[in-house]
Design an enzyme around this catalytic site. Structure first.
Site, short mmCIF file in Angstrom:
data_model
loop_
_atom_site.label_atom_id
_atom_site.label_comp_id
_atom_site.label_asym_id
_atom_site.label_seq_id
_atom_site.Cartn_x
_atom_site.Cartn_y
_atom_site.Cartn_z
N LEU A 166 0.81 -1.22 0.00
CA LEU A 166 0.00 0.00 0.00
C LEU A 166 0.84 1.27 0.00
CD1 LEU A 166 -2.78 -0.98 2.58
CD2 LEU A 166 -2.75 -1.35 0.11
N HIS A 167 0.35 2.27 -0.70
CA HIS A 167 0.98 3.59 -0.75
C HIS A 167 -0.12 4.65 -0.69
CE1 HIS A 167 -0.37 3.58 -4.89
NE2 HIS A 167 0.35 2.49 -5.16
N HIS A 204 -3.36 4.14 -2.72
CA HIS A 204 -4.36 3.27 -2.09
C HIS A 204 -5.05 4.01 -0.94
CE1 HIS A 204 -1.33 0.17 -3.56
NE2 HIS A 204 -2.43 -0.23 -4.16
N LYS A 216 -5.84 5.99 -11.91
CA LYS A 216 -4.53 5.57 -12.43
C LYS A 216 -4.73 4.41 -13.41
CE LYS A 216 -0.08 3.96 -11.91
NZ LYS A 216 -0.27 2.56 -11.67
P1 AMP Z 1 -3.35 -2.13 -7.10
O1 AMP Z 1 -2.99 -2.54 -5.72
O2 AMP Z 1 -2.22 -1.59 -7.90
O3 AMP Z 1 -4.16 -3.17 -7.82
O4 AMP Z 1 -4.32 -0.89 -6.92
C1 AMP Z 1 -5.48 -0.98 -6.13
C2 AMP Z 1 -6.33 0.24 -6.39
O5 AMP Z 1 -5.57 1.41 -6.07
C3 AMP Z 1 -6.73 0.37 -7.88
O6 AMP Z 1 -8.07 0.82 -7.96
C4 AMP Z 1 -5.76 1.39 -8.39
O7 AMP Z 1 -6.26 2.12 -9.49
C5 AMP Z 1 -5.59 2.29 -7.18
N1 AMP Z 1 -4.34 3.05 -7.29
C6 AMP Z 1 -3.09 2.54 -7.48
N2 AMP Z 1 -2.20 3.54 -7.62
C7 AMP Z 1 -2.90 4.70 -7.51
C8 AMP Z 1 -2.55 6.08 -7.57
N3 AMP Z 1 -1.31 6.49 -7.76
N4 AMP Z 1 -3.54 6.99 -7.41
C9 AMP Z 1 -4.83 6.60 -7.21
N5 AMP Z 1 -5.22 5.32 -7.16
C10 AMP Z 1 -4.28 4.37 -7.30
#
Ligand code: AMP
Length: 285
Positions: free
Chosen positions: A33-34, A37, A149
């Protein structure tokens, strides 16, 4: 915050919450997570009485030769961040819990996938739609939060919710960026220092294209300028840099429609994506 590994356990707990009439906000993630998220979690926290996040690196959405094994994972760090952000339930299933030995039924996406990431990652959105169908059935949230994103994912999820009649409100959340403009991504840790430095030019090229379009350039001319800029500033290979209508993801036929300009760049161990959406405020007709 409760950490739950079992589907039936989560179902029982959430059913109890829902019989009390509570709304449930759901944030599906692959973990590591960042702040990106966290912005989804904060939005869910604001709008719902119960917040559920899932952490599941879904093998179905990774193609052969993609980074499933190298995908960064750190559940302890994720737990701490989720707890601090006010998550109520962290769903963290194993692959066996989600799919058993192997899935017997999967979901196939027919629209909005013949371009951008769908073109270079065949089967990716089928894997995404399959896991989300399962997660939506397990969590049965009031609202589900997705980051812009992954704008193509948001477009696909909109179709999934509509076509499969999930009574879920889809909420799209703006992209969170590093100070230099790089879109936050769990995958950024797998960039070399040189790649990390030059990756700033991806968002710069998108901004350049957006400004050119807003100043009256045709999308084709603006794209050509942006592609030239990006080619001159990065060593990664450009998978695509395209402008399409959004959320339909079709060729642009009318400059007054909402446009997405999206890029994907392949580096040694990481494929980065980013986009800007240009909303057209002018009245149509
Ligand atoms: P992931 O863990 O990469 O599958 O991402 C989980 C959710 O977080 C997805 O809906 C992504 O679009 C969202 N997400 C990932 N990176 C970002 C970001 N930089 N800004 C906004 N939402 C993000």
């Amino acid at each position: 915050m409760k950490i739950v590994n079992r589907i039936d356990e989560l179902r029982t707990m959430l059913t109890e919450e829902k019989t009390e009439g509570k709304t449930v906000g759901f944030v599906p993630t692959m973990g590591y997570l960042h702040e990106g998220h966290l912005s989804l979690i904060h939005a869910a926290r604001k709008e719902n009485e119960v917040v559920v996040i899932s952490i599941f690196v879904n093998p179905l959405q990774f193609g052969p030769g993609e980074d499933f094994d190298q995908y960064p994972r750190d559940i302890e760090h994720d737990e701490a961040l989720a707890r601090e952000a006010g998550v109520d339930y962290l769903f963290y299933p194993t692959v066996a819990e989600m799919y058993g030995e192997r899935p017997t039924v999967t979901v196939k996406v027919h629209e909005r996938t013949d371009c951008l990431c769908g073109k270079s990652r065949p089967g990716h959105f089928d894997g995404v739609a399959t896991v989300l169908t399962k997660l939506f059935n397990i969590v049965a949230p009031t609202r589900a939060y997705f980051g812009l994103k992954d704008a193509q994912q948001v477009a696909v999820v909109e179709g999934l919710i509509r076509d499969f009649n999930f009574p879920i409100e889809l909420v799209g959340v703006d992209i969170k960026r590093e100070e230099d403009g790089l879109a936050l991504s769990s995958r950024n840790v797998n960039l070399t220092p040189e790649e990390r430095t030059e990756a700033v030019h991806i968002s710069k090229s998108l901004r350049l294209i957006r400004e050119a379009i807003e100043n009256g350039s045709t999308p084709a001319a603006a794209l050509a300028e942006g592609i030239g800029y990006l080619q001159g500033h990065i060593t990664g290979s450009i998978d695509y840099l395209e402008a399409l209508s959004y959320p339909e993801l079709k060729s642009i036929t009318d400059v007054r429609e909402t446009i997405i300009v999206a890029a994907a760049v392949q580096y040694s161990k990481v494929r980065l994506i980013d986009n800007v959406i240009i909303k057209n405020e002018q009245p149509r007709g």
